[in-house]
Scaffold this motif. Sequence first.
Motif, PDB file in Angstrom:
ATOM      1  N   TYR A  76       0.878  -1.166   0.000  1.00 29.98           N
ATOM      2  CA  TYR A  76       0.000   0.000   0.000  1.00 29.98           C
ATOM      3  C   TYR A  76       0.916   1.216   0.000  1.00 29.98           C
ATOM      4  CZ  TYR A  76      -3.710  -3.137   1.665  1.00 29.98           C
ATOM      5  OH  TYR A  76      -4.625  -4.156   1.798  1.00 29.98           O
ATOM      6  N   ILE A  77       0.594   2.207  -0.797  1.00 29.42           N
ATOM      7  CA  ILE A  77       1.379   3.432  -0.818  1.00 29.42           C
ATOM      8  C   ILE A  77       0.610   4.475  -0.008  1.00 29.42           C
ATOM      9  CG2 ILE A  77       2.523   5.159  -2.250  1.00 29.42           C
ATOM     10  CD1 ILE A  77       3.448   2.156  -2.624  1.00 29.42           C
ATOM     11  N   LEU A  78       1.245   4.961   1.046  1.00 33.84           N
ATOM     12  CA  LEU A  78       0.620   5.932   1.949  1.00 33.84           C
ATOM     13  C   LEU A  78       0.933   7.358   1.513  1.00 33.84           C
ATOM     14  CD1 LEU A  78       1.715   4.281   5.316  1.00 33.84           C
ATOM     15  CD2 LEU A  78      -0.451   3.956   4.121  1.00 33.84           C
ATOM     16  N   GLU A  79       0.076   8.265   1.916  1.00 34.50           N
ATOM     17  CA  GLU A  79       0.345   9.687   1.717  1.00 34.50           C
ATOM     18  C   GLU A  79       1.568  10.048   2.557  1.00 34.50           C
ATOM     19  OE1 GLU A  79      -1.306  11.822  -0.328  1.00 34.50           O
ATOM     20  OE2 GLU A  79      -2.435  10.072  -0.996  1.00 34.50           O
ATOM     21  N   PRO A  80       2.348  11.042   2.121  1.00 32.01           N
ATOM     22  CA  PRO A  80       3.517  11.445   2.919  1.00 32.01           C
ATOM     23  C   PRO A  80       3.125  11.805   4.351  1.00 32.01           C
ATOM     24  CG  PRO A  80       3.560  12.494   0.771  1.00 32.01           C
ATOM     25  CD  PRO A  80       2.218  11.812   0.894  1.00 32.01           C
ATOM     26  N   LEU A  81       3.953  11.373   5.288  1.00 32.88           N
ATOM     27  CA  LEU A  81       3.725  11.609   6.711  1.00 32.88           C
ATOM     28  C   LEU A  81       4.834  12.482   7.271  1.00 32.88           C
ATOM     29  CD1 LEU A  81       3.091   7.864   7.660  1.00 32.88           C
ATOM     30  CD2 LEU A  81       1.321   9.610   7.450  1.00 32.88           C
ATOM     31  N   SER A  82       4.511  13.222   8.320  1.00 30.42           N
ATOM     32  CA  SER A  82       5.567  13.940   9.043  1.00 30.42           C
ATOM     33  C   SER A  82       6.294  12.908   9.898  1.00 30.42           C
ATOM     34  CB  SER A  82       4.954  15.028   9.936  1.00 30.42           C
ATOM     35  OG  SER A  82       4.236  14.434  11.011  1.00 30.42           O
ATOM     36  N   VAL A  83       7.459  13.254  10.406  1.00 28.94           N
ATOM     37  CA  VAL A  83       8.211  12.336  11.268  1.00 28.94           C
ATOM     38  C   VAL A  83       7.347  11.941  12.461  1.00 28.94           C
ATOM     39  CG1 VAL A  83      10.224  12.113  12.785  1.00 28.94           C
ATOM     40  CG2 VAL A  83      10.472  13.207  10.553  1.00 28.94           C
ATOM     41  N   GLN A  84       6.670  12.908  13.056  1.00 30.18           N
ATOM     42  CA  GLN A  84       5.823  12.631  14.211  1.00 30.18           C
ATOM     43  C   GLN A  84       4.696  11.667  13.845  1.00 30.18           C
ATOM     44  OE1 GLN A  84       4.418  16.048  16.405  1.00 30.18           O
ATOM     45  NE2 GLN A  84       2.595  14.983  17.082  1.00 30.18           N
ATOM     46  N   GLU A  85       4.011  11.921  12.741  1.00 32.25           N
ATOM     47  CA  GLU A  85       2.914  11.047  12.318  1.00 32.25           C
ATOM     48  C   GLU A  85       3.425   9.628  12.061  1.00 32.25           C
ATOM     49  OE1 GLU A  85       0.020  14.154   9.874  1.00 32.25           O
ATOM     50  OE2 GLU A  85       1.817  13.362   8.896  1.00 32.25           O
ATOM     51  N   ARG A  86       4.579   9.521  11.414  1.00 29.33           N
ATOM     52  CA  ARG A  86       5.148   8.215  11.090  1.00 29.33           C
ATOM     53  C   ARG A  86       5.500   7.454  12.369  1.00 29.33           C
ATOM     54  NH1 ARG A  86       9.456   9.728   8.592  1.00 29.33           N
ATOM     55  NH2 ARG A  86       8.297  10.354   6.749  1.00 29.33           N
ATOM     56  N   LEU A  87       6.131   8.135  13.337  1.00 33.46           N
ATOM     57  CA  LEU A  87       6.524   7.473  14.581  1.00 33.46           C
ATOM     58  C   LEU A  87       5.302   7.013  15.371  1.00 33.46           C
ATOM     59  CD1 LEU A  87       9.473   9.789  15.648  1.00 33.46           C
ATOM     60  CD2 LEU A  87       9.645   7.411  14.896  1.00 33.46           C
ATOM     61  N   ILE A  88       4.278   7.838  15.416  1.00 33.44           N
ATOM     62  CA  ILE A  88       3.059   7.477  16.143  1.00 33.44           C
ATOM     63  C   ILE A  88       2.361   6.312  15.448  1.00 33.44           C
ATOM     64  CG2 ILE A  88       0.744   8.267  16.797  1.00 33.44           C
ATOM     65  CD1 ILE A  88       2.086  11.093  17.158  1.00 33.44           C
ATOM     66  N   LYS A  89       2.238   6.388  14.133  1.00 29.99           N
ATOM     67  CA  LYS A  89       1.603   5.311  13.361  1.00 29.99           C
ATOM     68  C   LYS A  89       2.361   4.004  13.574  1.00 29.99           C
ATOM     69  CE  LYS A  89      -0.263   4.498   8.789  1.00 29.99           C
ATOM     70  NZ  LYS A  89      -1.564   5.050   8.941  1.00 29.99           N
ATOM     71  N   ARG A  90       3.687   4.071  13.492  1.00 33.28           N
ATOM     72  CA  ARG A  90       4.498   2.870  13.641  1.00 33.28           C
ATOM     73  C   ARG A  90       4.363   2.291  15.052  1.00 33.28           C
ATOM     74  NH1 ARG A  90       9.317   4.351  11.409  1.00 33.28           N
ATOM     75  NH2 ARG A  90       8.649   3.648   9.389  1.00 33.28           N
ATOM     76  N   PHE A  91       4.297   3.149  16.061  1.00 30.83           N
ATOM     77  CA  PHE A  91       4.129   2.666  17.430  1.00 30.83           C
ATOM     78  C   PHE A  91       2.833   1.858  17.535  1.00 30.83           C
ATOM     79  CE2 PHE A  91       2.611   2.815  21.747  1.00 30.83           C
ATOM     80  CZ  PHE A  91       3.750   2.546  22.492  1.00 30.83           C
TER      81      PHE A  91
END
Length: 181
Positions: A76-91
């Motif tokens: 799946y190709i996601l919309e670009p995320l900010s570093v914060q959004e990416r870290l929270i999503k990954r958590f």
Amino acid sequence: MQIEKILLSKLIPDPLQPRQEFDPFQMERLEESIKSLGILTPLSLEKMKDGKFLIVDGERRYRASKKLGLKEVPAYILEPLSVQERLIKRFHLQEQHSGWSAYDKANAIMTLQKETKMSDKELANILGLAERTVKNYISLLELSKRTVNTIIEKKLPFEFLRDIAYIIKPISRVNTIRRLE
């Protein structure tokens, strides 16, 4: 969201990936599964400006695919995320996976705190944890490298580690004071 086939050579593991330890036995099982059934759950990727893709979810599947010599993977190709959004999503993604160690979780919380400058309370709110739990995880990072290696090897439960951190913290303070005297 549509599934696409992406060349493995275009994937980049995220250096801020909180989960760094992967059980070799579980990796072998995943490789066997992929060999016989293929990748059943597509990876989640974020497209980079240079045409490469950052792995948001699927590090184990990526490693297994690479070891098996696959050329492409479903994603799946996601919309670009900010570093914060990416870290929270990954958590939150890691919370849904097995094998996520207390030490990896502590590292994820600390990385998020460093990147966002959030307080323990703000982190607790955004991660859905109690503030005390956030503090307990962060305290694990004060343990010695030897203790951390034992944690990783033996897969010690968080409650046990938390108690060790509380016992060691006052002892290390006393030793620091003695060295200063």
